[in-house]
Design an enzyme around this catalytic site. Structure first.
Site, PDB file in Angstrom:
ATOM      1  N   SER A   1       0.908  -1.489  -0.184  1.00  0.00           N
ATOM      2  CA  SER A   1       0.117  -0.068  -0.176  1.00  0.00           C
ATOM      3  C   SER A   1       0.824   1.277   0.077  1.00  0.00           C
ATOM      4  O   SER A   1       1.974   1.185   0.214  1.00  0.00           O
ATOM      5  CB  SER A   1      -1.114   0.041   1.234  1.00  0.00           C
TER       6      SER A   1
HETATM    7  N1  SAH Z   1      -0.509  -4.777   4.195  1.00  0.00           N
HETATM    8  C1  SAH Z   1      -0.051  -5.289   2.909  1.00  0.00           C
HETATM    9  C2  SAH Z   1      -0.875  -4.949   1.550  1.00  0.00           C
HETATM   10  C3  SAH Z   1      -1.149  -6.161   0.819  1.00  0.00           C
HETATM   11  S1  SAH Z   1      -2.140  -6.064  -0.258  1.00  0.00           S
HETATM   12  C4  SAH Z   1       1.273  -4.855   2.978  1.00  0.00           C
HETATM   13  O1  SAH Z   1       2.086  -3.902   3.810  1.00  0.00           O
HETATM   14  O2  SAH Z   1       2.548  -4.972   2.067  1.00  0.00           O
HETATM   15  C5  SAH Z   1      -3.697  -6.939   0.234  1.00  0.00           C
HETATM   16  C6  SAH Z   1      -3.388  -8.362   0.431  1.00  0.00           C
HETATM   17  O3  SAH Z   1      -4.697  -8.972   0.900  1.00  0.00           O
HETATM   18  C7  SAH Z   1      -2.709  -9.354  -0.646  1.00  0.00           C
HETATM   19  O4  SAH Z   1      -1.614  -9.920  -0.312  1.00  0.00           O
HETATM   20  C8  SAH Z   1      -4.014 -10.309  -0.620  1.00  0.00           C
HETATM   21  O5  SAH Z   1      -3.527 -11.657  -0.991  1.00  0.00           O
HETATM   22  C9  SAH Z   1      -4.583 -10.398   0.802  1.00  0.00           C
HETATM   23  N2  SAH Z   1      -5.675 -10.894   0.945  1.00  0.00           N
HETATM   24  C10 SAH Z   1      -6.808 -10.802  -0.088  1.00  0.00           C
HETATM   25  N3  SAH Z   1      -8.020 -11.591   0.383  1.00  0.00           N
HETATM   26  C11 SAH Z   1      -7.565 -12.177   1.726  1.00  0.00           C
HETATM   27  C12 SAH Z   1      -8.263 -12.769   2.480  1.00  0.00           C
HETATM   28  N4  SAH Z   1      -9.614 -13.293   2.680  1.00  0.00           N
HETATM   29  N5  SAH Z   1      -7.680 -13.271   3.658  1.00  0.00           N
HETATM   30  C13 SAH Z   1      -6.328 -12.879   3.849  1.00  0.00           C
HETATM   31  N6  SAH Z   1      -5.580 -12.113   2.856  1.00  0.00           N
HETATM   32  C14 SAH Z   1      -6.248 -11.544   1.857  1.00  0.00           C
END
Ligand code: SAH
Length: 223
Positions: A67
């Protein structure tokens, strides 16, 4: 190439530009101090490290994103953490948000639905000695019942509805910070607060753009 200080300046500027939405001119100094301590370049694939200190999202593996730093700072601020807190994150991704939170609270639990990302983030956080973060491969729709209730829950992927289990797993007085909306469409960043009597107070902060929260099939039948 931008450096950490220019990223912090950019966050500060964007906070000021959005003061009418977030209701303040500056974020909590503890949050800014935490951002300062985490080397964002360590969380990006080699090919994208040059973007590490830009105030923008960047691609990570498996089609996901890390993000935007301003959004990480803002969501962390909105969680209103205390040093004694146990926090649940849904969407580990690179592990960056979890690392920032780990500087502010006692323990972070983080769930990631894509197994290779969960494994990679776990190894990265271990190598960088973020020892108060535990990463698990799983679907965040169901929360982490064994560790609940939480002092705060942060969701870093957008859901069309708020998974009810995540509200259930909040302690009284705790907050849930979550982008809600349709995939690749309009989404809103919400802050929910669970009052002592169980009542939920909701605040809408601003329009945002996140990758979709996937999974959750069984929960739609359960609720
Ligand atoms: N917080 C992260 C941003 C990641 S983007 C960072 O600091 O890099 C969002 C993430 O959510 C992705 O990796 C995606 O695979 C995950 N995601 C999507 N749906 C999800 C779910 N139901 N449970 C857990 N993770 C999920």
């Amino acid at each position: 190439m931008n450096n950490l200080q220019s990223m912090l300046n950019d966050i500060e500027k964007e906070v000021r530009l959005t003061r009418h939405l977030i209701g303040k001119d500056a974020l909590n100094h503890r949050v800014i101090a935490a951002i300062k301590q985490v080397p964002r370049h360590e969380f990006l694939p080699d090919d994208y490290r040059f973007l590490a200190y830009d105030n923008g999202p960047a691609p990570i593996d498996c089609g996901q994103t890390i993000s935007q730093p301003y959004i990480v700072a803002l969501m962390t601020d909105l969680l209103n953490t205390q040093a004694t807190d146990t926090i649940l994150e849904i969407g580990t991704g690179s592990g960056y948000q979890a690392a920032v939170l780990s500087r502010l609270v006692k323990q972070v639990y983080s769930l990631e639905i894509i197994e290779p990302l969960a494994t990679q983030a776990r190894q990265r956080l271990k190598k960088l000695a973020y020892n108060n973060v535990t990463v698990r491969h799983g679907d965040g729709h169901f929360g982490w019942p064994e560790q609940a209730p939480f002092d705060g829950v942060i969701v870093t992927a957008a859901a069309p509805f708020i998974p009810p289990t995540l509200i259930e797993q909040l302690r009284a007085g705790a907050r849930l910070v979550i982008p809600v909306g349709l995939p690749y469409s309009y989404q809103e960043l919400l802050v929910l607060e669970k009052k002592a009597d169980g009542e939920i107070k909701t605040q809408t902060i601003m329009g945002v753009s996140f990758v979709p929260l996937t999974g959750g099939k069984a929960s739609t039948h359960k609720t």
